[in-house]
Design a protein around this motif. Structure first.
Motif, PDB file in Angstrom:
ATOM      1  N   GLU A  91      -0.689  24.824  90.469  1.00  0.00           N
ATOM      2  CA  GLU A  91      -0.974  25.581  91.698  1.00  0.00           C
ATOM      3  C   GLU A  91      -0.422  24.850  92.914  1.00  0.00           C
ATOM      4  OE1 GLU A  91      -4.978  27.338  92.199  1.00  0.00           O
ATOM      5  OE2 GLU A  91      -5.336  26.658  90.128  1.00  0.00           O
ATOM      6  N   ALA A  92      -0.561  23.533  92.944  1.00  0.00           N
ATOM      7  CA  ALA A  92      -0.067  22.747  94.079  1.00  0.00           C
ATOM      8  C   ALA A  92       1.448  22.884  94.208  1.00  0.00           C
ATOM      9  CB  ALA A  92      -0.471  21.282  93.926  1.00  0.00           C
ATOM     10  N   PHE A 115      -4.910  38.379  88.664  1.00  0.00           N
ATOM     11  CA  PHE A 115      -5.335  38.436  87.269  1.00  0.00           C
ATOM     12  C   PHE A 115      -4.329  37.770  86.331  1.00  0.00           C
ATOM     13  CE2 PHE A 115      -2.728  42.194  87.715  1.00  0.00           C
ATOM     14  CZ  PHE A 115      -2.053  42.287  86.504  1.00  0.00           C
ATOM     15  N   PHE A 116      -3.076  37.587  86.786  1.00  0.00           N
ATOM     16  CA  PHE A 116      -2.044  37.014  85.917  1.00  0.00           C
ATOM     17  C   PHE A 116      -1.616  35.603  86.321  1.00  0.00           C
ATOM     18  CE2 PHE A 116       0.006  39.632  89.151  1.00  0.00           C
ATOM     19  CZ  PHE A 116       0.941  38.769  89.698  1.00  0.00           C
ATOM     20  N   SER A 117      -2.123  35.105  87.455  1.00  0.00           N
ATOM     21  CA  SER A 117      -1.743  33.765  87.900  1.00  0.00           C
ATOM     22  C   SER A 117      -2.824  33.204  88.820  1.00  0.00           C
ATOM     23  CB  SER A 117      -0.417  33.822  88.671  1.00  0.00           C
ATOM     24  OG  SER A 117      -0.118  32.577  89.260  1.00  0.00           O
ATOM     25  N   PRO A 118      -3.079  31.899  88.720  1.00  0.00           N
ATOM     26  CA  PRO A 118      -4.049  31.286  89.632  1.00  0.00           C
ATOM     27  C   PRO A 118      -3.515  31.179  91.066  1.00  0.00           C
ATOM     28  CG  PRO A 118      -3.086  29.613  88.212  1.00  0.00           C
ATOM     29  CD  PRO A 118      -2.586  30.938  87.724  1.00  0.00           C
ATOM     30  N   ALA A 119      -2.193  31.345  91.238  1.00  0.00           N
ATOM     31  CA  ALA A 119      -1.589  31.298  92.575  1.00  0.00           C
ATOM     32  C   ALA A 119      -0.300  32.109  92.540  1.00  0.00           C
ATOM     33  CB  ALA A 119      -1.309  29.859  92.989  1.00  0.00           C
ATOM     34  N   TRP A 131      11.482  36.413  97.046  1.00  0.00           N
ATOM     35  CA  TRP A 131      10.986  35.511  96.004  1.00  0.00           C
ATOM     36  C   TRP A 131       9.557  35.884  95.629  1.00  0.00           C
ATOM     37  CZ3 TRP A 131      13.901  31.357  94.146  1.00  0.00           C
ATOM     38  CH2 TRP A 131      15.062  31.059  94.868  1.00  0.00           C
ATOM     39  N   MET A 132       9.248  35.783  94.366  1.00  0.00           N
ATOM     40  CA  MET A 132       7.885  35.861  93.851  1.00  0.00           C
ATOM     41  C   MET A 132       7.590  34.474  93.283  1.00  0.00           C
ATOM     42  SD  MET A 132       7.767  39.614  92.025  1.00  0.00           S
ATOM     43  CE  MET A 132       8.913  39.154  90.758  1.00  0.00           C
ATOM     44  N   VAL A 133       6.632  33.788  93.874  1.00  0.00           N
ATOM     45  CA  VAL A 133       6.304  32.426  93.455  1.00  0.00           C
ATOM     46  C   VAL A 133       4.944  32.448  92.786  1.00  0.00           C
ATOM     47  CG1 VAL A 133       5.981  30.045  94.221  1.00  0.00           C
ATOM     48  CG2 VAL A 133       7.611  31.530  95.431  1.00  0.00           C
ATOM     49  N   MET A 134       4.865  31.825  91.612  1.00  0.00           N
ATOM     50  CA  MET A 134       3.593  31.824  90.896  1.00  0.00           C
ATOM     51  C   MET A 134       3.381  30.535  90.139  1.00  0.00           C
ATOM     52  SD  MET A 134       4.381  34.360  87.684  1.00  0.00           S
ATOM     53  CE  MET A 134       5.563  35.364  88.545  1.00  0.00           C
ATOM     54  N   ALA A 135       2.121  30.210  89.968  1.00  0.00           N
ATOM     55  CA  ALA A 135       1.728  29.123  89.068  1.00  0.00           C
ATOM     56  C   ALA A 135       1.547  29.733  87.685  1.00  0.00           C
ATOM     57  CB  ALA A 135       0.444  28.467  89.542  1.00  0.00           C
ATOM     58  N   GLU A 136       1.985  29.026  86.690  1.00  0.00           N
ATOM     59  CA  GLU A 136       1.794  29.484  85.310  1.00  0.00           C
ATOM     60  C   GLU A 136       0.304  29.709  85.057  1.00  0.00           C
ATOM     61  OE1 GLU A 136       4.081  30.262  83.058  1.00  0.00           O
ATOM     62  OE2 GLU A 136       5.699  29.765  84.411  1.00  0.00           O
ATOM     63  N   PRO A 137      -0.048  30.679  84.250  1.00  0.00           N
ATOM     64  CA  PRO A 137      -1.478  30.966  83.999  1.00  0.00           C
ATOM     65  C   PRO A 137      -2.262  29.747  83.521  1.00  0.00           C
ATOM     66  CG  PRO A 137      -0.133  32.702  83.101  1.00  0.00           C
ATOM     67  CD  PRO A 137       0.808  31.633  83.577  1.00  0.00           C
ATOM     68  N   ASP A 138      -1.633  28.853  82.780  1.00  0.00           N
ATOM     69  CA  ASP A 138      -2.331  27.660  82.284  1.00  0.00           C
ATOM     70  C   ASP A 138      -2.597  26.630  83.381  1.00  0.00           C
ATOM     71  OD1 ASP A 138      -2.085  28.866  79.850  1.00  0.00           O
ATOM     72  OD2 ASP A 138      -0.555  27.521  79.084  1.00  0.00           O
ATOM     73  N   ALA A 139      -1.997  26.813  84.573  1.00  0.00           N
ATOM     74  CA  ALA A 139      -2.129  25.838  85.651  1.00  0.00           C
ATOM     75  C   ALA A 139      -3.567  25.679  86.125  1.00  0.00           C
ATOM     76  CB  ALA A 139      -1.243  26.215  86.831  1.00  0.00           C
ATOM     77  N   ALA A 140      -4.384  26.716  85.961  1.00  0.00           N
ATOM     78  CA  ALA A 140      -5.778  26.650  86.427  1.00  0.00           C
ATOM     79  C   ALA A 140      -6.685  25.968  85.409  1.00  0.00           C
ATOM     80  CB  ALA A 140      -6.296  28.052  86.708  1.00  0.00           C
ATOM     81  N   LYS A 141      -6.188  25.784  84.190  1.00  0.00           N
ATOM     82  CA  LYS A 141      -7.016  25.162  83.157  1.00  0.00           C
ATOM     83  C   LYS A 141      -6.913  23.657  83.260  1.00  0.00           C
ATOM     84  CE  LYS A 141      -6.401  29.076  80.111  1.00  0.00           C
ATOM     85  NZ  LYS A 141      -5.788  29.561  78.888  1.00  0.00           N
TER      86      LYS A 141
END
Length: 142
Positions: A91-92, A115-119, A131-141
């Motif tokens: 996320e950072a 629902f699909f990304s923590p960020a 641009w669409m910027v996202m944290a991988e779903p596993d990033a919040a775990k």
């Protein structure tokens, strides 16, 4: 088979390359200026005085190679109907990339949890590239 984006910055390619190097850690792979072309440029394609403009370059962002040019040097880049998706492992990191691309750009969707990304957030950078910027779903775990 390999699909690569090719961006036409219409006279601002070198500025864009420097921006992506600073904000995204882009690495230049190759750069050829108009004056270095083995064939004389078509005057209809390349206005006089554009010898220093970039005819072709390639750079990497993460594991992806992007190609770019100053195109016809019209001064009017148009990036319609497409967005580049940028995935970060944390996320950072997603926030850092989003903030970097937002510098001089226009926020289209603030960075938020979905629902699909923590960020996830959307921004058009200072060149008009979306641009669409996202944290991988596993990033919040943990």
């Amino acid at each position: 088979m390999n699909l690569q984006p090719y961006l036409f910055f219409e006279g601002r390619c070198e500025e864009a390359l420097d921006f992506y190097r600073t904000k995204l850690g882009a690495q230049q792979v190759m750069l050829m200026r108009m004056k270095e072309s083995p064939e004389p440029p078509n005057p209809e394609m390349c206005p006089p005085g554009s010898e220093e403009k970039i005819m072709h370059c390639s750079f990497t962002i993460g594991n992806t190679q992007v190609m770019a040019s100053d195109g016809r040097c019209s001064g009017k880049p148009s990036f319609q109907g497409i967005s580049l998706a940028l995935s970060a492992s944390t996320e950072a990191e997603a926030k850092r990339l989003y903030d970097g691309l937002s510098d001089g750009g226009q926020v289209q969707m603030p960075m938020t949890k979905t629902f699909f990304s923590p960020a996830f957030g959307m921004v058009a950078d200072r060149f008009g590239v979306s641009w669409m910027v996202m944290a991988e779903p596993d990033a919040a775990k943990p």
